[in-house]
Design an enzyme around this catalytic site. Structure first.
Site, short mmCIF file in Angstrom:
data_model
loop_
_atom_site.label_atom_id
_atom_site.label_comp_id
_atom_site.label_asym_id
_atom_site.label_seq_id
_atom_site.Cartn_x
_atom_site.Cartn_y
_atom_site.Cartn_z
N HIS A 90 -21.91 -36.69 -21.39
CA HIS A 90 -20.83 -36.56 -20.40
C HIS A 90 -21.44 -36.40 -19.00
O HIS A 90 -22.55 -35.87 -18.87
CB HIS A 90 -19.99 -35.33 -20.79
N VAL A 92 -21.33 -34.36 -16.62
CA VAL A 92 -21.83 -33.06 -16.12
C VAL A 92 -23.10 -32.60 -16.84
O VAL A 92 -23.71 -31.61 -16.43
CB VAL A 92 -20.79 -31.92 -16.23
N LYS A 93 -23.53 -33.29 -17.87
CA LYS A 93 -24.65 -32.79 -18.67
C LYS A 93 -26.00 -33.10 -18.03
O LYS A 93 -26.07 -33.82 -17.03
CB LYS A 93 -24.56 -33.35 -20.10
N VAL A 94 -27.07 -32.56 -18.61
CA VAL A 94 -28.40 -32.65 -17.99
C VAL A 94 -28.79 -34.12 -17.75
O VAL A 94 -29.31 -34.46 -16.69
CB VAL A 94 -29.46 -31.92 -18.85
N VAL A 95 -28.55 -34.98 -18.73
CA VAL A 95 -28.60 -36.42 -18.46
C VAL A 95 -27.29 -37.03 -18.94
O VAL A 95 -26.66 -36.52 -19.85
CB VAL A 95 -29.78 -37.16 -19.14
#
Ligand SMILES: *Cc1c(COP(=O)(O)O)cnc(C)c1O
Length: 288
Positions: A90, A92-95
């Site tokens: 998603h 907003v995630k780290v990648v």
């Protein structure tokens, strides 16, 4: 003064042991335990896995926050202590891949089942088929879905993955700066875990009223603070299943003061200092 730094926010093995013993006594043991690595710091998987084994409960790691996290020097997703690990891509995630995610497993049978469910429950594999397949043939073995990552999303995901290490290094550097800067404020800080992917920087304020005032003051200045998460058992869906406020007191206690500070690789040190100053001011104003 800092209230405390002991705030792992992950599943607690001691509490889990109690819940599983109760569930075993009432014959309501779950089939699967879903373990979240909150904010990117690994849960204590060795202890959790030992309990799960004793009660014959499977483990799925919800590693949505933990792309690039390690635990006992191995990458989360290797499934040393679980049956499946899932990651989210998603935005907003780290990648990110724009959307979607991946599941990893060490079990060949689970991998096969996942591949089948990903594509409508359909196989084109002659070895798996019940009858000889014509050249155009396939067989449907289950009621699957379209859970496939598109090529376009995959291209973005692959390019993002090459930056995983630098993203995490930057996040950790910013987390260290928060850790130093917040040392004298009346907030709980997260444990400065160098193995975490630092998806989120979560603090806790002393009580719900201060949290609300600080949240509103910072948002009014355009600072993107947030709250992760409203305890899931207090949501209407789970209330309808019989869960009640008070069922998970530690999660509720955490939630009452929880505040997420901005943390992302492009955050500059100057911007971070603005966040810290605004937090300090909001707490002081509220405490007077
Ligand atoms: C983002 C997230 C999810 C959902 O991921 P999707 O890719 O939106 O399905 C699930 N669990 C946690 C802990 C998350 O952070």
């Amino acid at each position: 003064m800092s209230i405390s730094t002991r705030t792992p926010r992950n599943l607690c093995p001691q509490q889990l042991a109690k819940k599983l013993a109760q569930a075993a006594a009432t014959q309501t043991l779950p089939k699967v335990l879903v373990v979240v690595h909150m904010a990117g710091a690994s849960a204590p998987m060795a202890e959790i896995a030992a309990l799960a084994k004793r009660y014959q409960v499977a483990i799925i790691e919800d590693a949505s926050h933990a792309m690039g996290t390690s635990y006992q020097e191995a990458s989360v997703g290797g499934c040393q202590y679980s049956d499946i690990s899932v990651f989210s891509f998603h935005p907003v995630k780290v990648v990110t891949a724009g959307e979607a995610g991946v599941a990893t497993t060490q079990h060949a049978t689970l991998a096969k089942a996942l591949r089948l469910l990903r594509s409508h429950g359909i196989t084109r594999d002659a070895e798996d088929s019940h009858a000889a397949l014509p050249p155009w043939g396939y067989e449907q073995h289950a009621l699957g879905m379209n859970y496939r990552l598109s090529d376009i999303h995959a291209a973005l995901g692959r390019s993002q993955l090459t930056q995983l290490r630098s993203f995490i290094a930057r996040r950790f550097a910013l987390a260290e700066r928060y850790h130093q800067a917040l040392a004298d404020l009346p907030v709980k800080r997260p444990i400065l875990d160098p193995e975490s992917a630092w998806h989120l920087y979560l603090i806790e304020l002393e009580h719900a009223d201060i949290r609300r005032a600080v949240f509103e003051a910072m948002r009014a200045q355009g600072i993107g603070v947030n709250v992760h998460y409203i305890p899931v058992h207090t949501q209407p869906y789970y209330q309808a299943q019989g869960f009640q406020p008070g069922d998970f007191p530690l999660a509720e206690q955490y939630y009452a003061g929880a505040l997420t500070l901005p943390l992302y690789p492009d955050l500059t040190e100057q911007q971070q200092d603005t966040v810290i100053a605004a937090l300090q001011k909001a707490i002081e104003e509220r405490s007077q």
